[in-house]
Design a protein around this motif. Structure first.
Motif, PDB file in Angstrom:
ATOM      1  N   VAL A   1       0.860  -1.185   0.000  1.00 22.89           N
ATOM      2  CA  VAL A   1       0.000   0.000   0.000  1.00 22.89           C
ATOM      3  C   VAL A   1       0.893   1.230   0.000  1.00 22.89           C
ATOM      4  O   VAL A   1       1.716   1.421   0.901  1.00 22.89           O
ATOM      5  CB  VAL A   1      -0.934   0.014   1.226  1.00 22.89           C
ATOM      6  N   ALA A   2       0.757   2.051  -1.035  1.00 19.87           N
ATOM      7  CA  ALA A   2       1.556   3.265  -1.188  1.00 19.87           C
ATOM      8  C   ALA A   2       0.645   4.464  -0.959  1.00 19.87           C
ATOM      9  O   ALA A   2      -0.230   4.747  -1.772  1.00 19.87           O
ATOM     10  CB  ALA A   2       2.184   3.317  -2.581  1.00 19.87           C
ATOM     11  N   ASN A   3       0.858   5.144   0.155  1.00 17.96           N
ATOM     12  CA  ASN A   3       0.011   6.276   0.519  1.00 17.96           C
ATOM     13  C   ASN A   3       0.733   7.593   0.248  1.00 17.96           C
ATOM     14  O   ASN A   3       1.925   7.720   0.499  1.00 17.96           O
ATOM     15  CB  ASN A   3      -0.356   6.199   2.000  1.00 17.96           C
ATOM     16  N   GLU A   4      -0.004   8.562  -0.255  1.00 24.17           N
ATOM     17  CA  GLU A   4       0.564   9.889  -0.507  1.00 24.17           C
ATOM     18  C   GLU A   4      -0.536  10.929  -0.355  1.00 24.17           C
ATOM     19  O   GLU A   4      -1.612  10.802  -0.943  1.00 24.17           O
ATOM     20  CB  GLU A   4       1.180   9.958  -1.908  1.00 24.17           C
ATOM     21  N   LEU A   5      -0.261  11.957   0.426  1.00 23.17           N
ATOM     22  CA  LEU A   5      -1.263  12.990   0.698  1.00 23.17           C
ATOM     23  C   LEU A   5      -1.417  13.963  -0.459  1.00 23.17           C
ATOM     24  O   LEU A   5      -2.517  14.421  -0.762  1.00 23.17           O
ATOM     25  CB  LEU A   5      -0.888  13.749   1.973  1.00 23.17           C
ATOM     26  N   SER A   6      -0.325  14.287  -1.154  1.00 20.64           N
ATOM     27  CA  SER A   6      -0.350  15.282  -2.224  1.00 20.64           C
ATOM     28  C   SER A   6      -0.910  14.684  -3.519  1.00 20.64           C
ATOM     29  O   SER A   6      -0.399  13.680  -4.015  1.00 20.64           O
ATOM     30  CB  SER A   6       1.060  15.819  -2.480  1.00 20.64           C
ATOM     31  N   SER A   7      -1.933  15.314  -4.077  1.00 16.99           N
ATOM     32  CA  SER A   7      -2.542  14.815  -5.319  1.00 16.99           C
ATOM     33  C   SER A   7      -1.558  14.852  -6.477  1.00 16.99           C
ATOM     34  O   SER A   7      -1.479  13.908  -7.273  1.00 16.99           O
ATOM     35  CB  SER A   7      -3.789  15.638  -5.663  1.00 16.99           C
ATOM     36  N   SER A   8      -0.809  15.939  -6.602  1.00 13.87           N
ATOM     37  CA  SER A   8       0.128  16.058  -7.727  1.00 13.87           C
ATOM     38  C   SER A   8       1.240  15.025  -7.604  1.00 13.87           C
ATOM     39  O   SER A   8       1.666  14.429  -8.599  1.00 13.87           O
ATOM     40  CB  SER A   8       0.713  17.473  -7.783  1.00 13.87           C
ATOM     41  N   ARG A   9       1.713  14.775  -6.401  1.00 12.97           N
ATOM     42  CA  ARG A   9       2.765  13.778  -6.197  1.00 12.97           C
ATOM     43  C   ARG A   9       2.224  12.374  -6.405  1.00 12.97           C
ATOM     44  O   ARG A   9       2.973  11.461  -6.787  1.00 12.97           O
ATOM     45  CB  ARG A   9       3.372  13.935  -4.803  1.00 12.97           C
ATOM     46  N   LEU A  10       0.925  12.181  -6.179  1.00 13.39           N
ATOM     47  CA  LEU A  10       0.311  10.873  -6.412  1.00 13.39           C
ATOM     48  C   LEU A  10       0.384  10.512  -7.895  1.00 13.39           C
ATOM     49  O   LEU A  10       0.605   9.356  -8.265  1.00 13.39           O
ATOM     50  CB  LEU A  10      -1.136  10.891  -5.934  1.00 13.39           C
ATOM     51  N   LYS A  11       0.205  11.507  -8.767  1.00 13.56           N
ATOM     52  CA  LYS A  11       0.292  11.263 -10.211  1.00 13.56           C
ATOM     53  C   LYS A  11       1.707  10.866 -10.615  1.00 13.56           C
ATOM     54  O   LYS A  11       1.906   9.976 -11.446  1.00 13.56           O
ATOM     55  CB  LYS A  11      -0.154  12.512 -10.975  1.00 13.56           C
ATOM     56  N   VAL A  12       2.693  11.528 -10.026  1.00 12.62           N
ATOM     57  CA  VAL A  12       4.093  11.180 -10.301  1.00 12.62           C
ATOM     58  C   VAL A  12       4.381   9.762  -9.824  1.00 12.62           C
ATOM     59  O   VAL A  12       5.056   8.982 -10.506  1.00 12.62           O
ATOM     60  CB  VAL A  12       5.037  12.188  -9.619  1.00 12.62           C
ATOM     61  N   LEU A  13       3.860   9.431  -8.652  1.00 17.04           N
ATOM     62  CA  LEU A  13       4.045   8.085  -8.105  1.00 17.04           C
ATOM     63  C   LEU A  13       3.452   7.038  -9.037  1.00 17.04           C
ATOM     64  O   LEU A  13       4.091   6.015  -9.328  1.00 17.04           O
ATOM     65  CB  LEU A  13       3.394   7.996  -6.729  1.00 17.04           C
ATOM     66  N   ASN A  14       2.251   7.279  -9.529  1.00 18.81           N
ATOM     67  CA  ASN A  14       1.601   6.317 -10.418  1.00 18.81           C
ATOM     68  C   ASN A  14       2.409   6.123 -11.698  1.00 18.81           C
ATOM     69  O   ASN A  14       2.566   4.991 -12.181  1.00 18.81           O
ATOM     70  CB  ASN A  14       0.192   6.792 -10.758  1.00 18.81           C
ATOM     71  N   ALA A  15       2.939   7.215 -12.251  1.00 18.17           N
ATOM     72  CA  ALA A  15       3.748   7.104 -13.465  1.00 18.17           C
ATOM     73  C   ALA A  15       5.006   6.269 -13.210  1.00 18.17           C
ATOM     74  O   ALA A  15       5.406   5.454 -14.050  1.00 18.17           O
ATOM     75  CB  ALA A  15       4.130   8.498 -13.965  1.00 18.17           C
TER      76      ALA A  15
ATOM     77  N   ASN B   1       1.938  -4.995  -7.673  1.00 15.58           N
ATOM     78  CA  ASN B   1       1.389  -5.442  -6.385  1.00 15.58           C
ATOM     79  C   ASN B   1       1.053  -4.258  -5.482  1.00 15.58           C
ATOM     80  O   ASN B   1       0.973  -4.395  -4.263  1.00 15.58           O
ATOM     81  CB  ASN B   1       2.372  -6.373  -5.667  1.00 15.58           C
ATOM     82  N   VAL B   2       0.827  -3.082  -6.081  1.00 17.82           N
ATOM     83  CA  VAL B   2       0.662  -1.845  -5.324  1.00 17.82           C
ATOM     84  C   VAL B   2      -0.783  -1.366  -5.359  1.00 17.82           C
ATOM     85  O   VAL B   2      -1.441  -1.410  -6.406  1.00 17.82           O
ATOM     86  CB  VAL B   2       1.588  -0.737  -5.877  1.00 17.82           C
TER      87      VAL B   2
ATOM     88  N   MET C   1      -5.653   0.423  -7.687  1.00 19.71           N
ATOM     89  CA  MET C   1      -5.227  -0.875  -7.168  1.00 19.71           C
ATOM     90  C   MET C   1      -4.705  -1.741  -8.305  1.00 19.71           C
ATOM     91  O   MET C   1      -5.334  -1.828  -9.364  1.00 19.71           O
ATOM     92  CB  MET C   1      -6.407  -1.585  -6.492  1.00 19.71           C
ATOM     93  N   GLY C   2      -3.568  -2.386  -8.072  1.00 17.81           N
ATOM     94  CA  GLY C   2      -3.045  -3.317  -9.063  1.00 17.81           C
ATOM     95  C   GLY C   2      -2.841  -2.662 -10.421  1.00 17.81           C
ATOM     96  O   GLY C   2      -2.391  -1.522 -10.521  1.00 17.81           O
TER      97      GLY C   2
END
Length: 480
Positions: A148-162, A171-172, A385-386
């Motif tokens: 489970v990868a948690n991130e509060l910042s919406s913009s950083r969440l997009k970078v994480l997904n990329a 498996n994330v 998810m996944g």
């Protein structure tokens, strides 16, 4: 290189920690040196021997990072040094991640002696973006279990997904909450928790010369208060017997030792420190009396970092707080649909579904979810998810780009190897024209054995299926 701003008040603060004036001068000297470039090989996409052989042929000098077998300090030939490393075909194909060497320490400390056992099936990365440690954990887990990868910042969440998609992590499950919620929303739900906490960033001054410009003791104590809240949540999210790693890229005792010690003092019968003195050869240079690692920049010619590892020995449940779940829009795929998708994958690419994942449906899309996630479905809101596996069409199914990246290495048919020139055209969104007709129909496009995306063979043309948001206008930096 711009010299870093190091306020005198900060130097006065750290001088007693360093011990003497000579060590202080060494510390300042290293803070003023350029940071060595380091990378981590992504073993989800390429083996270490294959990568090192490839690098050596191109004149890359790799120096092993002592605490991470996939990590290397990198020196390129002079003619390449000013060329963007992120524009290389190998980076875009997910063969490696550009990651500071010290930041590889927390995932190694978390899974040391744990990975490969049945005890680790659910891991929480509480502050995950931009993704260096998340992708490192996913690779160390070999895409098994749940991360489970948690991130509060919406913009950083997009970078994480990329980053997750590029590296082939499947498996994330991503979430978008304050880290303080996990202890009450998913109490004792995780086998391991990594809290790489938001911090003052004192250790990053070699990369960011202005990191200390606004340093103050008031800001330090404000951050420490938040870190203690996050630590309490991490403790309650961890099952008895599980391991918690706390890390920062800062150097102050208030944000490091005192934060960990506050948790130990709060739950003295439920936590023990596991010393990191033997984590790697040379760790004794950085180990504190408590068994934590306090990495000063001059010790390993790296960024500054702090890492502590704790083991939870007893349960300490507290009342759950009502979760924000929302509507769960997925349903398990029907048996006939699953059989049809399995037949399509086998017939087209020689692929089989991973055993530790389950197939779910939403509208016309079918998703692969990690099996350990199933009991939390509908009880906790995840942003993603996944991976999205296939989309249904009138004619059947079509593999998605992200599934091609994650699963393509296992394909035995429908593969088409691209040259560096073809790969450049592919990333520019162009169709590829070839003299010898490729296999007709759907194709997994490969580069040096790594899946980079999808195309479709049409006579002497390969139709480009790269998602438009991934199209690049510029040229790739080739390895000469």
């Amino acid at each position: 290189m711009q010299h870093p701003v190091i306020p005198q008040a900060y130097l006065d603060k750290v001088t007693p920690l360093l011990g003497d004036e000579a060590t202080l001068r060494t510390f300042i000297d290293y803070c003023q040196r350029p940071l060595r470039r380091s990378i981590r090989v992504n073993t989800l996409k390429i083996t270490l021997p294959d990568f090192t052989e490839r690098a050596q042929k191109q004149g890359w000098q790799l120096e092993a990072v002592p605490w991470c077998k996939e990590g290397f300090w990198l020196q390129r030939p002079a003619e390449q040094e000013n060329l963007p490393l992120g524009n290389t075909a190998e980076f875009l194909a997910g063969m490696f991640y550009i990651q500071e060497a010290s930041s590889m320490l927390p995932p190694v400390a978390l899974l040391a002696g744990e990975s490969g056992t049945t005890d680790i099936s659910r891991v929480l990365d509480m502050a995950a973006a931009p993704g260096s440690k998340t992708t490192q954990l996913s690779a160390s887990m070999n895409n098994q279990g749940l991360l489970v990868a948690n991130e509060l910042s919406s913009s950083r969440l997009k970078v994480l997904n990329a980053s997750l998609q590029r590296m082939g992590a499947m498996n994330v499950a991503m979430s978008h909450f304050e880290g303080q919620v996990f202890g009450q929303w998913l109490p004792e739900g995780f086998d391991a928790v990594l809290l790489d906490a938001p911090c003052g960033g004192e250790g990053t001054v070699r990369k960011d010369p202005l990191a200390l410009q606004n340093w103050s003791e008031a800001a330090l104590h404000k951050l420490a208060a938040v870190q203690k809240e996050l630590m309490d949540s991490a403790f309650h999210a961890l099952r008895p017997g599980g391991v918690l790693v706390y890390s920062t890229c800062t150097l102050s005792v208030e944000e490091n030792q005192q934060v960990v010690n506050a948790l130990l003092n709060r739950y003295p019968q439920a936590l023990v420190v596991e010393s990191l003195a033997g984590l790697f050869d040379g760790a004794d240079k950085a180990v504190t009396p408590e068994g934590y690692l306090h990495v000063w920049p001059q010790l390993f010619d790296s960024e500054g970092f702090f890492v502590a590892r704790l083991r939870k020995t007893q349960s300490r449940l507290r009342p759950e707080r009502q979760k924000r779940t929302g509507k769960f829009p997925y349903v398990p795929a029907a048996r006939q649909q699953t059989d049809e998708i399995c037949h399509y994958l086998q017939r087209t690419f020689g692929l089989v579904l991973p055993e530790q994942h389950r197939l779910f449906k939403r509208d016309n899309d079918f998703w692969l979810f990690p099996s350990p996630l199933l009991e939390w479905m509908g009880q906790f809101r995840f942003d993603r998810m996944g991976i999205k596996l296939v989309t249904a069409h009138r004619q059947g199914f079509r593999l998605t780009h992200e599934a091609a990246i994650a699963l393509g290495k296992q394909a035995v048919t429908g593969r088409y190897e691209l040259s560096p020139e073809q790969l450049e055209s592919y990333y520019q969104g162009k169709d590829l024209f070839v003299e010898v007709p490729p296999p007709q129909g759907e194709l997994l496009l490969m580069f040096a054995g790594c899946a980079v995306g999808l195309g479709k063979g049409l006579n002497n043309r390969i139709k480009n299926s790269l998602p438009r948001d991934l199209v690049r206008d510029g040229r790739l930096v080739g390895w000469v």
